[in-house]
Scaffold this active site. Structure first.
Site, PDB file in Angstrom:
ATOM      1  N   HIS A  34     -45.577   8.899 -40.557  1.00  0.00           N
ATOM      2  CA  HIS A  34     -44.389   9.052 -41.397  1.00  0.00           C
ATOM      3  C   HIS A  34     -44.772   9.568 -42.785  1.00  0.00           C
ATOM      4  CE1 HIS A  34     -42.982   5.786 -38.559  1.00  0.00           C
ATOM      5  NE2 HIS A  34     -41.991   6.651 -38.454  1.00  0.00           N
ATOM      6  N   GLN A 150     -37.006  15.410 -28.933  1.00  0.00           N
ATOM      7  CA  GLN A 150     -36.075  15.114 -30.015  1.00  0.00           C
ATOM      8  C   GLN A 150     -36.017  16.281 -31.002  1.00  0.00           C
ATOM      9  OE1 GLN A 150     -35.827  11.199 -32.337  1.00  0.00           O
ATOM     10  NE2 GLN A 150     -37.058  12.458 -33.717  1.00  0.00           N
TER      11      GLN A 150
END
Length: 288
Positions: A34, A150
């Site tokens: 992240h 995704q």
């Protein structure tokens, strides 16, 4: 400027500044993967917004919504360290007010590969991402390549709905031993973690076959890639329960033909113990 934490839509509007905005949507439990997305966002816009929201719509009844790790205080510290301007951390009631009826349907691409194993998953993903886009109004949004389907689905939604947002796919971040970083890795025991390494080893084995075959060879490049990766995965059975191993077109996630040439994604999903993991590698299938 100190980090602003917006807990609802009103706070988010107040936090909005001048200049370009890059959004990094997350479900929290932030790790180095992240943080790499945040760093990518930082170089692409004047302001960086990180959303932290565990989206109930993308979990089926038999999945781990309640078990999904929630580490909000640590997440805020990571965002401060990376120079994030705003963290948007709404409640489920704020994101999905009572009486909601309209959602995004992911179409045919949302029903194959990962969508076949997790029916409705991509409807939930695209619904929350579209809502985040509308609320944050970013110029750029950054997603990880590890969730390759995704990423493809979000690019398709942006194209189909004419959204004025640049979608950036950032490379998968791995541990030194090759395991793709995931918030779910914390659930693996030491022994299970060794089994989980089979996924990245299988991808490397497949990638090694992503070369043109000699003229007259009986087996195609896609077939060799699948066979090499599958041989590694089968060696870890029964401790690794395979959901799928596919070689797909990165734009559509349809399985490639045996004559296919160009970029392809070798994607794998499996369960190790009670922990489900996904991984992929982007390959170039060169013409002979």
């Amino acid at each position: 400027m100190d980090l602003i934490v917006a807990k609802n839509r009103t706070d988010l509007v107040k936090a909005r500044g001048e200049g370009s905005v890059a959004l990094v949507p997350t479900m929290g439990a932030l790790h180095e993967g992240h943080r790499s997305l945040i760093r990518e966002a930082r170089v692409r816009a004047d302001h960086v917004v990180v959303s932290i929201f565990v989206n109930p719509l993308q979990f089926s009844p038999n999945e781990d919504f309640s078990r999904y790790p929630r580490t909000f205080d640590a997440d805020l510290e990571a965002c401060r360290a990376e120079g994030v301007d705003v963290v948007f951390a709404p409640s489920a009631d704020d994101m999905y007010p009572a009486g909601r009826q309209v959602s995004v349907q992911s179409g045919e691409m949302g029903t194959i590969v990962e969508g076949a194993v997790r029916p409705g998953h991509f409807d939930g993903v695209l619904t929350v991402v579209l809502k985040l886009f509308n609320l944050v109004q970013p110029d750029v949004a950054v997603f990880g390549q590890k969730d390759a389907q995704q990423l493809a689905m979000i690019r398709r939604m942006v194209a189909d709905l004419d959204l004025p947002i640049d979608i950036v796919g950032a490379p998968t971040v791995r541990e030194p031993d090759g395991l793709a970083l995931s918030s779910r890795n914390r659930y693996l025991s030491a022994d299970e973690r060794q089994v989980a390494l089979t996924l990245s080893r299988a991808l490397r084995a497949g990638a090694a076959e992503a070369v043109a075959l000699p003229e007259g060879a009986a087996e195609s490049v896609p077939a060799r890639i699948r066979a090499a990766a599958l041989a590694v995965l089968e060696g870890a059975a029964p401790r690794l329960a395979l959901d799928y191993l596919v070689l797909v077109d990165p734009a559509t996630f349809a399985e490639v033909s045996e004559s296919y040439r160009g970029e392809a994604v070798l994607a794998v999903a499996a369960k190790v113990g009670t922990t489900r993991l996904i991984d992929n590698a982007v390959l170039s299938l060169d013409p002979a």
